[in-house]
Design an enzyme around this catalytic site. Structure first.
Site, mmCIF file in Angstrom:
data_model
loop_
_atom_site.group_PDB
_atom_site.id
_atom_site.type_symbol
_atom_site.label_atom_id
_atom_site.label_comp_id
_atom_site.label_asym_id
_atom_site.label_seq_id
_atom_site.Cartn_x
_atom_site.Cartn_y
_atom_site.Cartn_z
ATOM 1 N N LYS A 138 0.798 -1.218 0.000
ATOM 2 C CA LYS A 138 0.000 0.000 0.000
ATOM 3 C C LYS A 138 0.838 1.278 0.000
ATOM 4 C CE LYS A 138 -3.720 -0.076 -0.193
ATOM 5 N NZ LYS A 138 -4.858 -0.366 -1.110
HETATM 6 C C1 LIG Z 1 -2.414 -6.754 3.539
HETATM 7 C C2 LIG Z 1 -3.111 -6.295 2.299
HETATM 8 N N1 LIG Z 1 -3.148 -7.121 1.245
HETATM 9 C C3 LIG Z 1 -3.780 -6.764 0.111
HETATM 10 C C4 LIG Z 1 -4.417 -5.553 -0.028
HETATM 11 C C5 LIG Z 1 -5.167 -5.240 -1.295
HETATM 12 O O1 LIG Z 1 -4.588 -4.298 -2.134
HETATM 13 P P1 LIG Z 1 -5.484 -3.335 -3.020
HETATM 14 O O2 LIG Z 1 -6.127 -2.346 -2.096
HETATM 15 O O3 LIG Z 1 -4.516 -2.714 -3.960
HETATM 16 O O4 LIG Z 1 -6.519 -4.148 -3.720
HETATM 17 C C6 LIG Z 1 -4.391 -4.665 1.049
HETATM 18 C C7 LIG Z 1 -5.080 -3.381 0.963
HETATM 19 O O5 LIG Z 1 -5.257 -2.654 1.924
HETATM 20 C C8 LIG Z 1 -3.715 -5.042 2.237
HETATM 21 O O6 LIG Z 1 -3.659 -4.217 3.307
#
Ligand SMILES: Cc1ncc(COP(=O)(O)O)c(C=O)c1O
Length: 356
Positions: free
Chosen positions: A59
């Protein structure tokens, strides 16, 4: 499997020049060849080491991208305020970005979140408002409070990570090109789970365009999310049911970020929590990688996609963050028992669940 793969990936990600503070340190993460899973499947399974970003997660890219975009558009000037409603990694990324670029950071979050998260954000210099955890439809929901707070201030932005497409754009400009270069364009599939949809949409769009449609882009989904059924049913949005122990992923709607790409997704994989938990422990045991549950879910999905695409295929995914932020849960016997997941840990790996 060619033994040159590991060396090549290492060489390509080695940065010889100093970079410019936090801003310069985001991205250019290694693409890790996951040896045991690759050998088991006869495919190349690759994981992008996003836990190596300076704020500790994928992020950081969205946080930086959104703030740089606001600067470029003149929406924020030096000394301004950045406001977001988030309990997780985006807030941490934004707090870092704000320190690095001279902004005040204000975070609204549900008051059900752990004291550790609140303390961390405050240590990073953010002003934190824990507010009652009410549904999205309620005007007092933390997201709406963040938006309204920013509206009341001069020189302030609400980052709006779900619907501000500067999020996906950051991945289109950085994550996608990095993976393409690190695989030298030999990539049959890319798969990851989505929260805001920024990672999947931006990275996926770049890889699909660059490969002229040859790289398949799949979505991975935890229980409690509607996206798997949305994609497999050809666009029907179901009522949200069930829940998952994974954090930061799963969604009840098509966000603007996901909307930029959802029609180009090749397919979706539903990954139950049992498989994600097993992979958290397996990755630690076989690769020495200490990963959060969303990363583990992504790795399970990468293996399943590689098996669909056939022997010899190359599939990349995202290792979103480390287990450090979740260890009191993921490595606690009691917590896993309470979630009915203790038996998900493979027998020979139960010794790693060392916390009560
Ligand atoms: C630990 C974690 N994995 C995956 C994601 C997903 O990413 P995206 O928001 O780009 O879909 C997030 C988003 O906050 C996250 O905190």
């Amino acid at each position: 499997m060619s033994s040159g793969i590991g060396r090549q990936i290492f060489k390509r990600t080695f940065t010889s020049r100093p970079v410019d503070g936090f801003t310069g340190a985001v991205g250019n993460t290694p693409l890790i060849y996951l040896k045991t899973l690759s050998e088991k499947t006869g495919c190349r399974i690759l994981g992008k080491a996003e836990f190596q970003n300076p704020g500790g997660s994928v992020k950081d890219r969205a946080a930086l991208g959104i703030v740089l975009d606001a600067e470029k558009r003149g929406r924020i000037k030096p000394g301004g305020t950045v406001v977001e409603g988030t309990a997780g990694n985006t807030g941490i990324g934004l707090a870092h970005v704000c320190r690095a670029r001279g902004y005040k950071c204000v975070i609204f979050m549900p008051n059900t979140q752990s004291q550790e998260k609140i303390d961390l954000l405050r240590m990073l210099g953010a002003e934190v408002y824990p507010v009652p955890a009410v549904a999205y439809e309620n005007p007092k929901n933390y997201n709406h409070q963040a938006r309204d707070f920013a509206r009341e201030l001069d020189n302030a932005i609400w980052t709006d990570q779900f619907d501000n497409t500067a999020n996906a754009e950051a991945h289109y400009r950085t994550t996608g090109p990095e993976i393409w270069e690190q695989t030298e364009g030999k990539l049959d599939g890319f798969v990851c789970a989505t929260g805001t949809g920024g990672t999947l949409a931006g990275t996926g769009r770049y890889l699909l365009e660059k490969s002229a449609g040859k790289t398949q882009v799949w979505l991975a989904d935890p229980p409690g999310s509607v996206l798997h059924s949305y994609i497999t049913s050809g666009g029907k949005l179901k009522e949200r049911t069930g829940s998952s122990i994974t954090e930061g992923i799963g969604q009840g709607r098509i966000t603007n970020n996901l909307g930029t790409f959802v029609n180009d997704v090749s397919g979706a994989l539903h990954i139950p929590d049992e498989k994600s938990i097993a992979m958290v422990y397996e990755m630690l045991d076989t690769e020495g990688l200490y990963l959060g549950a969303s990363s583990a879910l992504n790795v399970v999905a990468a293996v399943e996609l590689a098996q669909k695409l056939g022997k010899g295929s190359t599939v990349a995914t995202i290792l979103c963050d480390g287990a450090y932020r979740y260890q009191s849960r993921l490595f606690s016997k009691k917590w896993l028992q309470a979630k009915g997941l203790e038996d998900a840990i493979p027998g020979h790996l139960k010794k790693y669940a060392v916390l009560d």
